[in-house]
Motif scaffolding. Structure first.
Motif, PDB file in Angstrom:
ATOM      1  N   TRP A   1      26.103  23.400  46.406  1.00  0.00           N
ATOM      2  CA  TRP A   1      26.520  23.931  45.119  1.00  0.00           C
ATOM      3  C   TRP A   1      26.391  22.823  44.084  1.00  0.00           C
ATOM      4  N   ARG A   2      25.595  23.102  43.047  1.00  0.00           N
ATOM      5  CA  ARG A   2      25.327  22.064  42.052  1.00  0.00           C
ATOM      6  C   ARG A   2      25.279  22.664  40.653  1.00  0.00           C
ATOM      7  N   PHE A   3      25.506  21.809  39.666  1.00  0.00           N
ATOM      8  CA  PHE A   3      25.395  22.262  38.286  1.00  0.00           C
ATOM      9  C   PHE A   3      23.912  22.409  37.923  1.00  0.00           C
ATOM     10  N   PRO A   4      23.566  23.439  37.154  1.00  0.00           N
ATOM     11  CA  PRO A   4      22.157  23.661  36.803  1.00  0.00           C
ATOM     12  C   PRO A   4      21.507  22.457  36.133  1.00  0.00           C
ATOM     13  N   GLU A   5      22.273  21.735  35.290  1.00  0.00           N
ATOM     14  CA  GLU A   5      21.674  20.588  34.598  1.00  0.00           C
ATOM     15  C   GLU A   5      21.320  19.471  35.571  1.00  0.00           C
ATOM     16  N   ASP A   6      22.129  19.323  36.656  1.00  0.00           N
ATOM     17  CA  ASP A   6      21.810  18.309  37.665  1.00  0.00           C
ATOM     18  C   ASP A   6      20.563  18.694  38.443  1.00  0.00           C
ATOM     19  N   ILE A   7      20.439  19.978  38.721  1.00  0.00           N
ATOM     20  CA  ILE A   7      19.245  20.464  39.414  1.00  0.00           C
ATOM     21  C   ILE A   7      17.998  20.201  38.572  1.00  0.00           C
ATOM     22  N   LYS A   8      18.130  20.472  37.269  1.00  0.00           N
ATOM     23  CA  LYS A   8      16.998  20.256  36.366  1.00  0.00           C
ATOM     24  C   LYS A   8      16.589  18.790  36.348  1.00  0.00           C
ATOM     25  N   LEU A   9      17.577  17.883  36.312  1.00  0.00           N
ATOM     26  CA  LEU A   9      17.271  16.460  36.317  1.00  0.00           C
ATOM     27  C   LEU A   9      16.585  16.046  37.606  1.00  0.00           C
ATOM     28  N   ASP A  10      17.060  16.572  38.738  1.00  0.00           N
ATOM     29  CA  ASP A  10      16.440  16.259  40.026  1.00  0.00           C
ATOM     30  C   ASP A  10      14.998  16.736  40.071  1.00  0.00           C
ATOM     31  N   GLU A  11      14.767  17.941  39.583  1.00  0.00           N
ATOM     32  CA  GLU A  11      13.418  18.482  39.578  1.00  0.00           C
ATOM     33  C   GLU A  11      12.505  17.666  38.672  1.00  0.00           C
ATOM     34  N   GLN A  12      13.052  17.210  37.547  1.00  0.00           N
ATOM     35  CA  GLN A  12      12.262  16.364  36.651  1.00  0.00           C
ATOM     36  C   GLN A  12      11.926  15.034  37.315  1.00  0.00           C
TER      37      GLN A  12
END
Length: 406
Positions: free
Chosen positions: A159-170
């Motif tokens: 379970w993660r915050f969407p903004e953290d997921i976006k940063l990881d993907e970037q």
């Protein structure tokens, strides 16, 4: 007794089979029902009919075209089915059955009985916890309900915050592109040895993506030919990122090839990259720098033409270094401050051991940089330079740069 199951009786028998104590196999019917028992002829390649031996006695035959599939059960599941057929529909019975399933690693069956427990007793804490519920703000909630209320989503099992997921993907995409440049620059590097050399040079010098810096530095590190090294150094200077300029600055100070060092200084002089100033200044001020490194850093600062370097240059006009005599390369030096622990100017380690002595160096390139930046010349008189600088500062406009500089 054996008889053929007719279409009219098939649904009734299927329902009956589902409620009887389970057998080794489950025959799934196309009509949606199922019959439980032992399929006697399950090993036949293409039977016209399936013969099913029921636990209660007797056999049924079902036409093969009425069967969707046959599921073979392992012995432990058979035992579970037998126990379930005798199970009372109470909280205690389902809870006990859930624990038995847990011991025997029957996960799906265990969950079935736990969910039946909370249907019968919604506040059963044990069943709630084993199903993953948590008591939160006065109510039993699933992990999903709690995490979604925080604004999180499930991503790769966490379970993660969407903004953290976006940063990881970037970050992953950035790393993918960085690695891709190793392949691309490597391909162009291979062209430098054949008829495509001019195209390779053009391609390398046209790079604008900062993510190519690591690939260019790696190529520069492994290259011996001066002409090719110059291509990589120029490409790095063109990119002008901090990491790119750091590589060029380091080579201008540390490289053994004088021609390549001078080329790096030419790039610094022509482009005057901002990050280079603090890098050269750090080498000048470091207590670990040799007098050779100090003089080369001064050359870089002279080319950059920044008057802010003047105090540091004055401070390093004359430096004292420790020279190791014996036990290592002759004349190797390191900067030192103060005296040794025994109060002497050198340190001996006995017969056969290296000896260190202190030696004062006047740094010609530092003086040259001061002359170039100020238009003044007080030689190696540190006091005279400091007095001049103090006077210039008192003018409240800072030191004047040499008007003869380009």
């Amino acid at each position: 007794m054996k008889y053929v199951l007719g279409l009219a009786l098939l649904a009734a028998c299927a329902l009956f089979g589902a409620t009887e104590n389970a057998q080794a196999d489950i025959v799934i019917l196309k009509s949606g029902g199922e019959v439980r028992g032992e399929v006697v002829n399950a090993d036949e390649a293409s039977p016209e009919r399936f013969t099913i031996r029921l636990y209660s006695g007797g056999e049924l035959e079902v036409d093969a075209d009425q069967v969707a599939r046959v599921e073979r059960q392992r012995p432990l599941v058979e035992k579970y089915e037998q126990r379930r057929g005798e199970l009372e529909d109470t909280v205690e019975a389902h809870w006990e059955m859930a624990q038995w399933c847990r011991q025997n690693r029957l996960r799906a069956q265990r969950e079935f009985h736990l969910r039946r427990v909370i249907q019968l007793d919604p506040d059963h804490a044990g069943a709630r916890r084993q199903l993953g519920y948590k008591f939160d703000q006065g109510a039993w909630k699933t992990e999903e309900e709690i995490e979604r209320a925080k604004g999180k989503v499930k991503y790769k099992g966490r379970w993660r915050f969407p903004e953290d997921i976006k940063l990881d993907e970037q970050r992953r995409e950035t790393e993918r592109q960085r690695k891709a440049w190793y392949k691309t620059v490597g391909m162009w590097a291979s062209w430098l040895d054949d008829h495509r050399a001019q195209q390779a040079r053009t391609n390398i010098l046209a790079i604008e993506d900062p993510l190519a810096v690591d690939a260019l530095v790696r190529r520069l590190e492994g290259e011996d030919e001066l002409a090719i090294r110059k291509i990589y150094a120029k490409a790095l200077t063109n990119l002008a990122t901090t990491d790119a300029i750091r590589a060029v600055v380091d080579y201008s100070i540390e490289d053994e090839d004088r021609d390549f060092r001078e080329y790096c200084f030419d790039l610094i002089d022509t482009n005057k990259p901002e990050p280079a100033f603090e890098m050269y200044l750090a080498v000048l001020a470091s207590g670990q720098s040799t007098n050779t490194e100090i003089n080369r850093a001064a050359i870089g600062l002279k080319y950059l033409g920044n008057a802010a370097a003047i105090p540091a240059l004055i401070d390093r006009l004359i430096t004292v270094h420790r020279i190791k005599l014996g036990g290592g390369p002759a004349g190797s030096t390191t900067t030192t401050f103060g005296r040794s622990s025994n109060g002497s100017g050198g340190t001996g380690f006995g017969t056969g051991q290296p000896k260190y002595i202190k030696k004062e160096f006047t740094n010609g390139a530092v003086l040259d940089a001061l002359r170039e930046l100020t238009g003044e010349d007080f030689g190696f008189s540190v006091n005279a330079w400091q007095a001049w600088y103090a006077r210039e500062k008192s003018r409240k406009r800072g030191p004047r740069l040499n008007p003869r500089r380009d």
